[in-house]
Write an enzyme that holds these catalytic residues in place. Structure first.
Site, short mmCIF file in Angstrom:
data_model
loop_
_atom_site.label_atom_id
_atom_site.label_comp_id
_atom_site.label_asym_id
_atom_site.label_seq_id
_atom_site.Cartn_x
_atom_site.Cartn_y
_atom_site.Cartn_z
CB CYS A 101 -3.72 -0.05 -2.11
SG CYS A 101 -3.91 1.54 -2.89
CG ASN A 102 -10.12 0.09 -1.46
OD1 ASN A 102 -9.79 0.27 -0.30
ND2 ASN A 102 -11.00 -0.82 -1.81
CB CYS B 90 -9.25 4.77 0.73
SG CYS B 90 -7.56 5.20 1.22
CG ASP C 249 -1.87 1.17 1.26
OD1 ASP C 249 -2.32 1.60 0.17
OD2 ASP C 249 -2.17 1.70 2.35
#
Ligand code: DGL
Length: 202
Positions: free
Chosen positions: A70-71, A168, A7
């Site tokens: 991580c979106n 997120c 991330d």
């Protein structure tokens, strides 16, 4: 089994915690790509390049599977990463579907600009685009009073929702301070990882 996660900062730690709960005997390598943070307001090319660097580093470290914790990197780069990587790559998706199944009213999806521009959602989803929230969480991380104040400030900008979906992974650190139900994608990706590790995935 060695699992690699990455991330742009502390957000993915929530995803790693969910994966560790389901796979307590696996080993985990976490890549904190602070050098390229934040991802959320960057171009697709910049995000793909940063994510590609993370995946290469994790594969070089001997990881057997990669979780994009991580979106933003998932929304922008997951397809590209799957094509170029020789090990399974799992993405983190916002838990919009579970939220809509359970809630009767509108749900507030909080997301970075990059995630928001890559997805469309049904009308019952209010999409809150947050430009600086991931960086704000990064600074507040480890300080409960700062996280609480941040959660209050963010939610006060929106109305008409009955639950929140974190789009997120950084925002999951605000969940304990939100006075409503919060839906997060970490458990979903952890379950998919478990099924891959057991060899039951398609
Ligand atoms: N935590 C990441 C996400 O899930 C990245 C946020 C950012 O760096 O802007 O979207």
């Amino acid at each position: 089994m060695r699992i690699g996660l990455f991330d742009s900062g502390v957000g993915g730690l929530t995803v790693m915690a969910a994966c560790k709960r389901l796979l307590p005997r696996a080993s985990f390598v976490y890549y904190d790509d602070a050098e390229h943070a934040p991802y959320g307001d960057k171009s697709d090319e910049e995000i793909i390049s940063a994510a590609d660097g993370c995946v290469r580093a994790l594969v070089s470290a001997g990881c057997d599977a990669i979780v994009i914790a991580c979106n933003t990197a998932t929304a922008v780069a997951v397809r590209r990463l799957r094509e170029s990587c020789g090990v399974p790559v799992l993405g983190l998706e916002p838990a919009v579907a579970p939220a809509l199944r359970r809630e009767r009213g509108r749900v507030l999806l909080l997301a970075t600009p990059a995630t928001a521009r890559h997805k469309t959602y049904p009308p019952r989803v209010i999409v809150g685009v947050e430009r600086t929230l991931a960086s704000d969480v990064e600074r507040a991380y480890g300080c409960p009073s700062a996280l609480r104040a941040l959660a209050r400030r963010v939610l006060s900008s929106y109305s008409g929702y009955c639950a929140v979906v974190t789009g997120c992974s950084h925002y999951a650190h605000l969940a304990p301070y939100m006075p409503c139900r919060v839906y997060d994608g970490a458990d979903g990706v952890a379950r998919r990882l478990l099924s891959i590790c057991k060899g039951t995935a398609e």
